[in-house]
Scaffold this motif. Structure first.
Motif, PDB file in Angstrom:
ATOM      1  N   ASP A  79       0.865  -1.165   0.000  1.00  0.00           N
ATOM      2  CA  ASP A  79       0.000   0.000   0.000  1.00  0.00           C
ATOM      3  C   ASP A  79       0.906   1.220   0.000  1.00  0.00           C
ATOM      4  O   ASP A  79       2.134   1.098   0.040  1.00  0.00           O
ATOM      5  N   VAL A  80       0.318   2.409  -0.061  1.00  0.00           N
ATOM      6  CA  VAL A  80       1.110   3.627  -0.175  1.00  0.00           C
ATOM      7  C   VAL A  80       2.072   3.768   1.000  1.00  0.00           C
ATOM      8  O   VAL A  80       3.253   4.093   0.823  1.00  0.00           O
ATOM      9  N   GLY A  81       1.579   3.486   2.200  1.00  0.00           N
ATOM     10  CA  GLY A  81       2.417   3.611   3.386  1.00  0.00           C
ATOM     11  C   GLY A  81       3.582   2.645   3.380  1.00  0.00           C
ATOM     12  O   GLY A  81       4.727   3.021   3.669  1.00  0.00           O
ATOM     13  N   TYR A  82       3.308   1.392   3.030  1.00  0.00           N
ATOM     14  CA  TYR A  82       4.362   0.375   2.987  1.00  0.00           C
ATOM     15  C   TYR A  82       5.416   0.741   1.956  1.00  0.00           C
ATOM     16  O   TYR A  82       6.620   0.702   2.232  1.00  0.00           O
TER      17      TYR A  82
ATOM     18  N   GLN B 149       6.137   3.649   0.554  1.00  0.00           N
ATOM     19  CA  GLN B 149       6.902   4.850   0.875  1.00  0.00           C
ATOM     20  C   GLN B 149       7.891   4.596   1.992  1.00  0.00           C
ATOM     21  O   GLN B 149       9.015   5.114   1.975  1.00  0.00           O
ATOM     22  N   SER B 150       7.498   3.780   2.958  1.00  0.00           N
ATOM     23  CA  SER B 150       8.407   3.432   4.051  1.00  0.00           C
ATOM     24  C   SER B 150       9.633   2.699   3.522  1.00  0.00           C
ATOM     25  O   SER B 150      10.779   2.998   3.915  1.00  0.00           O
TER      26      SER B 150
END
Length: 213
Positions: A35-38, A40-41
């Motif tokens: 997902d976007v968070g994963y 980007q992290s």
């Protein structure tokens, strides 16, 4: 999935586990949900590592440009930097919005995956026939693109557009391991199941789509 479990997990998580339950035979044991968070992290972590390596290379050059030890160490650092950059491009290319930047980052390097990035760029530009030929050639030579959501999704979509429904199914299923709530992917998979007469699986996908609406 029971009501009790449904209360514990969010809708997105429930859908992820529902897909795993229903298509267990098609899904590997080690799956990372993208997902976007994963993403980007992961990319931020790689950027930090790249900055550290670049700093270490500069220090190595200041210490000595000629010693065998420093030459070997610099080569190791350069190799590590290239590997990290390749992985960052691999992750970032899971979004069509990042493709231009990914192509720029590939400049000066001979990444095998670059041909997939270029194929995704052709798809983004609407050149679907060219994108299909490039992706099919890569897959024939190297096999399915492992652990990459967008490459598998796009190839599945392109196969479906050519009425190659049976061939498209495993690519779409594989893509859904990483982003199980991708509606376009689910709807295309639903069409494939309908076209191949896999009614029970079609019903499951339709239920999942209804959960997302």
């Amino acid at each position: 999935m029971s009501g009790k479990v449904g209360k514990i997990f969010s809708k997105a998580e429930e859908i992820k586990f529902r897909i795993i339950d229903d298509f267990a035979e098609d899904i590997s044991d080690e799956t990372n949900f993208y997902d976007v968070g994963y993403m980007q992290s992961q990319i931020n972590t790689i950027k930090n590592e790249l900055n550290r390596i670049s700093h270490d290379i500069e220090i190595s050059l200041e210490v000595s440009k000629t010693s065998d030890y420093e030459k070997e160490r610099r080569q190791q650092l350069l190799t590590e930097r290239q590997e990290l950059l390749g992985y960052m491009i691999f992750l970032a290319s899971n979004s069509l919005a990042n493709i231009d930047e990914c192509i720029k980052m590939c400049e000066g390097y001979n990444f095998i995956f670059l041909s997939i990035v270029k194929a995704l760029n052709e798809y983004r530009l609407g050149n679907k026939d060219k994108a299909f030929m490039m992706m099919e050639k890569f897959i024939e030579e190297n096999g399915r693109v492992e652990e990459h959501f967008l490459a598998n999704k796009v190839f599945g979509l392109l196969l479906t557009e050519r009425d190659l429904y049976k061939r498209a199914i495993p690519f779409l299923q594989y893509a859904l391991q990483f982003i199980p709530d991708d509606v376009e992917c689910l709807k295309t998979l639903n069409l494939c199941y309908k076209s191949t007469g896999e009614n029970s699986k079609q019903k499951v996908v339709e239920e999942i789509i209804s959960m997302l609406s």
